[in-house]
Structure formats: structure tokens, C-alpha cells
Design a protein around this motif. Structure first.
Motif, PDB file in Angstrom:
ATOM      1  N   PRO A 136       0.824  -1.218   0.000  1.00 56.81           N
ATOM      2  CA  PRO A 136       0.000   0.000   0.000  1.00 56.81           C
ATOM      3  C   PRO A 136       0.858   1.269   0.000  1.00 56.81           C
ATOM      4  CG  PRO A 136      -0.069  -1.086   2.147  1.00 56.81           C
ATOM      5  CD  PRO A 136       0.594  -2.046   1.207  1.00 56.81           C
ATOM      6  N   THR A 138       0.127   4.080   1.093  1.00 54.23           N
ATOM      7  CA  THR A 138      -0.025   4.819   2.351  1.00 54.23           C
ATOM      8  C   THR A 138       0.983   4.389   3.401  1.00 54.23           C
ATOM      9  OG1 THR A 138      -1.730   3.211   3.005  1.00 54.23           O
ATOM     10  CG2 THR A 138      -2.473   5.279   1.993  1.00 54.23           C
ATOM     11  N   TYR A 140       4.190   4.094   2.876  1.00 56.01           N
ATOM     12  CA  TYR A 140       5.491   4.738   2.645  1.00 56.01           C
ATOM     13  C   TYR A 140       5.325   6.094   1.952  1.00 56.01           C
ATOM     14  CZ  TYR A 140       7.066  -0.014   3.583  1.00 56.01           C
ATOM     15  OH  TYR A 140       7.288  -1.244   4.167  1.00 56.01           O
ATOM     16  N   PRO A 141       4.520   6.991   2.538  1.00 55.15           N
ATOM     17  CA  PRO A 141       4.289   8.290   1.885  1.00 55.15           C
ATOM     18  C   PRO A 141       5.550   9.140   1.805  1.00 55.15           C
ATOM     19  CG  PRO A 141       3.424   8.306   4.131  1.00 55.15           C
ATOM     20  CD  PRO A 141       3.815   6.894   3.836  1.00 55.15           C
TER      21      PRO A 141
END
Length: 255
Positions: A136, A138, A140-141
Motif C-alpha cells: 500500500p 499509504t 510509505y508516503p
């Protein structure tokens, strides 16, 4: 591969469908730019070299096409959709694909040019690996934002190199709008932001060697950009400034 090192916890295999796809796509995009480019050899050493070695551009493009064709059968649909969008943006940079009367190439729009270049390389090097390994986004933004800031810094440097030719072509790039001095100040600021973002990511994923590699890459980039001020040759830009992408990746793979 640097992103894969983070999300997998180990160094990925050099040969994978994703890597072949990215490598082949890069060969295609970079070589088609010189195959279709029109300029005056007397005004550009790179263009003169390309005209004399046009066969090599066509060979590299063909190799890239073959790599892309083979690899698309081994990646998921998300990668294919993402690559479709990236392909259009990449080819529209050099080819007249935009539905406008006067300016039909992305490179003819100053702000759009640098934003698209930065965004494409950010997605290729950070988002595609996450899609490939079904991780996902999200999670590793910071990795995505870090890559964007780093690539933006290098793109500003290349816009400084191309200031005169862009100005003659009526392209209002960032350096032509704010000046050379402010452009160097901007790169200093983005490199500082890059380091701060790396520290923030370290809080979530405490890998000391990775943070050390990122800081080392920032310092090396700062030095190379400073060196390019007094040595603004194609060898410096293509070998050193562009080479910071390679150095950055290698340093993070060594952690």
C-alpha cells in the motif's frame, strides 16, 4: 531498487520484470527524443553527436521496445495502467501529442515541463515498485515525497543548463522566471527539505545506514551542483548531475 530495499527489507534481484520494463522504457523515451529532435548541430554538441550516431539511437530504441514487450506479460494490471499514463507523458515531452495549436509538446511549457519530469521519475522509482510488490502506498508516503524533492532539485539544475536555448524558444522555465541566483538558492532549500524528510521517514523506519546514505547523497549533490556552476559542460551534467540518481540508489542499496 532503493525503494524495494525499503519495502522488502532486502536487496531485490537485479533482473525482474519491473526492472526490465523500466530499463526498456528509459531506452525508448530517451532515444526517441533525439530521433525526432530538430536543431542546428553547430549550436549543440549533443545534437551534432546524435546526428552522426543516429543508428545507435535507433538500435537502443529497438532494444528498449523489445524489453518492454517481453516484460509486460509478467507484471500486474496496475503496473500496465500506470505505465500507460507514464508513457503518454514521457512521449508527449518530445512529440507533438498535446491538443493545442501553438504549443503541442510538454517541454514547451516551462512549469509543466519540470513538474512532469519530476513526477514521472518519482512514480517510476517509488510508486511502481510498491504497485509491483502490492504494498500500500499509504505505508510509505515519505518515500514518494522524498523522491519527488530529490528529482525536482536535479531538474532545476538541468533547466539552468538549458536556460539560453529555452529562452530562445520562448519557454519560461523556472530559472528564466526567477533567475540563476534564486534557482541555486531554491536547490539549496530543496536539498535541506530532502534531508528533513529523510529524518522524518527514519522516525517511522529507523534504518541508520539508509539515513546516512541519503545524507551522503544530499552532500554529494550539493557539491556537484556547485561544481557545475564553473564547469557547465554536457559531461558534467550527464555524468555527474544526472549521476546523482545512480549514486543515491547505490548508497541506499548498500545499507
Amino acid at each position: 531498487m532503493a525503494t524495494e530495499r525499503l519495502i522488502l527489507g532486502e536487496v531485490p534481484s537485479l533482473f525482474s520484470a519491473l526492472h526490465v520494463l523500466v530499463f526498456g522504457s528509459t531506452l525508448m523515451v530517451y532515444n526517441v527524443h533525439y530521433i525526432v529532435k530538430r536543431s542546428t548541430p553547430a549550436l549543440s554538441d549533443r545534437f551534432a553527436w546524435s546526428q552522426f550516431h543516429m543508428l545507435w539511437h535507433r538500435v537502443m530504441f529497438s532494444i528498449g521496445f523489445l524489453g518492454c514487450f517481453v516484460s509486460i506479460f509478467f507484471v500486474n494490471w496496475q503496473i500496465l495502467v500506470g505505465c500507460g499514463v507514464l508513457a503518454f507523458l514521457s512521449f508527449a515531452y518530445s512529440l507533438p501529442l498535446l491538443p493545442f495549436k501553438d504549443k503541442r509538446r510538454i517541454r514547451e511549457f516551462g512549469w509543466v515541463k519540470i513538474t512532469v519530469l519530476t513526477l514521472v521519475w518519482t512514480i517510476v522509482t517509488s510508486v511502481l515498485p510498491m504497485l509491483y510488490w502490492e504494498v500500500p502506498l499509504t505505508g510509505y508516503p515519505f518515500e514518494i515525497v522524498i523522491r519527488f524533492v530529490f528529482m525536482f532539485t536535479l531538474c532545476v539544475a538541468f533547466d539552468i543548463r538549458d536556460m539560453q536555448t529555452d529562452l530562445e524558444s520562448g519557454i519560461a522555465t523556472l530559472p528564466n522566471l526567477i533567475g540563476v541566483k534564486n534557482s541555486y538558492h531554491l536547490m539549496d532549500a530543496t536539498l535541506l527539505l530532502f534531508v528533513l524528510l529523510c529524518v522524518f521517514q527514519y522516525v517511522h523506519y529507523p534504518i541508520p545506514s539508509r539515513l546516512a546514505g541519503e545524507v551522503a547523497a544530499a552532500i554529494a549533490t550539493k557539491y556537484v551542483i556547485h561544481y557545475s556552476k564553473t564547469h557547465p559542460s554536457d559531461r558534467v551534467y550527464l555524468g555527474l548531475v544526472d549521476g546523482m540518481m545512480l549514486l543515491y540508489g547505490v548508497l541506499l542499496l548498500l545499507n
